[in-house]
Design a protein around this motif. Structure first.
Motif, PDB file in Angstrom:
ATOM      1  N   GLU A 176      -9.753   5.771  -2.514  1.00  0.00           N
ATOM      2  CA  GLU A 176      -8.653   5.110  -3.188  1.00  0.00           C
ATOM      3  C   GLU A 176      -8.674   3.663  -2.711  1.00  0.00           C
ATOM      4  N   THR A 177      -8.664   2.703  -3.656  1.00  0.00           N
ATOM      5  CA  THR A 177      -8.850   1.328  -3.231  1.00  0.00           C
ATOM      6  C   THR A 177      -7.722   0.371  -3.592  1.00  0.00           C
ATOM      7  N   ASN A 178      -6.788   0.749  -4.442  1.00  0.00           N
ATOM      8  CA  ASN A 178      -5.712  -0.174  -4.820  1.00  0.00           C
ATOM      9  C   ASN A 178      -4.768  -0.394  -3.657  1.00  0.00           C
ATOM     10  N   GLU A 179      -4.243  -1.600  -3.551  1.00  0.00           N
ATOM     11  CA  GLU A 179      -3.286  -1.896  -2.505  1.00  0.00           C
ATOM     12  C   GLU A 179      -1.875  -1.657  -3.022  1.00  0.00           C
ATOM     13  N   MET A 180      -1.021  -1.126  -2.144  1.00  0.00           N
ATOM     14  CA  MET A 180       0.373  -0.896  -2.502  1.00  0.00           C
ATOM     15  C   MET A 180       1.257  -1.719  -1.582  1.00  0.00           C
ATOM     16  N   ASN A 181       2.315  -2.249  -2.120  1.00  0.00           N
ATOM     17  CA  ASN A 181       3.303  -2.988  -1.335  1.00  0.00           C
ATOM     18  C   ASN A 181       2.683  -4.123  -0.524  1.00  0.00           C
ATOM     19  N   GLY A 182       1.552  -4.668  -0.945  1.00  0.00           N
ATOM     20  CA  GLY A 182       0.944  -5.790  -0.256  1.00  0.00           C
ATOM     21  C   GLY A 182       0.222  -5.429   1.029  1.00  0.00           C
ATOM     22  N   ALA A 183       0.277  -4.182   1.452  1.00  0.00           N
ATOM     23  CA  ALA A 183      -0.374  -3.773   2.692  1.00  0.00           C
ATOM     24  C   ALA A 183      -1.807  -3.340   2.394  1.00  0.00           C
ATOM     25  N   ALA A 184      -2.706  -3.709   3.292  1.00  0.00           N
ATOM     26  CA  ALA A 184      -4.097  -3.312   3.130  1.00  0.00           C
ATOM     27  C   ALA A 184      -4.204  -1.798   3.304  1.00  0.00           C
ATOM     28  N   PRO A 185      -5.082  -1.156   2.556  1.00  0.00           N
ATOM     29  CA  PRO A 185      -5.230   0.292   2.692  1.00  0.00           C
ATOM     30  C   PRO A 185      -5.839   0.664   4.046  1.00  0.00           C
ATOM     31  N   LEU A 186      -5.540   1.873   4.479  1.00  0.00           N
ATOM     32  CA  LEU A 186      -6.124   2.424   5.687  1.00  0.00           C
ATOM     33  C   LEU A 186      -7.615   2.617   5.419  1.00  0.00           C
ATOM     34  N   ARG A 187      -8.466   2.086   6.277  1.00  0.00           N
ATOM     35  CA  ARG A 187      -9.913   2.198   6.073  1.00  0.00           C
ATOM     36  C   ARG A 187     -10.476   3.215   7.063  1.00  0.00           C
ATOM     37  N   LEU A 188     -10.993   4.318   6.516  1.00  0.00           N
ATOM     38  CA  LEU A 188     -11.480   5.427   7.322  1.00  0.00           C
ATOM     39  C   LEU A 188     -12.959   5.670   7.068  1.00  0.00           C
ATOM     40  N   THR A 189     -13.700   5.948   8.137  1.00  0.00           N
ATOM     41  CA  THR A 189     -15.105   6.322   8.012  1.00  0.00           C
ATOM     42  C   THR A 189     -15.278   7.677   8.680  1.00  0.00           C
ATOM     43  N   LEU A 190     -15.831   8.622   7.932  1.00  0.00           N
ATOM     44  CA  LEU A 190     -16.073   9.960   8.451  1.00  0.00           C
ATOM     45  C   LEU A 190     -17.571  10.159   8.596  1.00  0.00           C
ATOM     46  N   TYR A 191     -18.008  10.417   9.817  1.00  0.00           N
ATOM     47  CA  TYR A 191     -19.418  10.668  10.103  1.00  0.00           C
ATOM     48  C   TYR A 191     -19.637  12.169  10.142  1.00  0.00           C
TER      49      TYR A 191
END
Length: 102
Positions: A3-18
């Motif tokens: 999910e890439t859209n920003e809500m309320n001006g806050a940057a999205p949580l960026r998660l990497t799963l190995y």
């Protein structure tokens, strides 16, 4: 899966799963992470990258991954790591500092 859209001006949580291929723990971690994010964050508030270390083994050393599956919260800083299949929802929420009071 992302999910890439920003809500309320806050940057999205960026998660990497190995993960390591389609092992039961890797598959469970992917499903659990998608469920947790969908239930507690909602659309546009997160971005998930899944990296298969069987296809790119050099990334394990470069990114300091010592066990799999490992979830890394890249943003917001500080970086957080969680090892395991992410089946303990409360532990994941606390580790990722996700506010569930919304």
């Amino acid at each position: 899966m992302s999910e890439t859209n920003e809500m309320n001006g806050a940057a999205p949580l960026r998660l990497t799963l190995y993960v390591a291929g389609q092992t039961p723990k890797s598959v469970a971690a992917i499903r659990n992470l998608e469920r947790i994010c969908g239930e507690h964050l909602g659309p546009g508030r997160y971005l998930i990258d899944v990296i298969d270390l069987r296809q790119s083994p050099h990334l394990a050393r470069e990114h300091n991954i010592v066990a799999i599956p490992t979830l890394v919260r890249q943003l917001p800083v500080p970086i957080q790591k969680i090892i395991g299949d992410l089946s303990d929802t409360q532990k994941v929420l606390v580790s990722l500092q996700i506010d569930t009071s919304r």
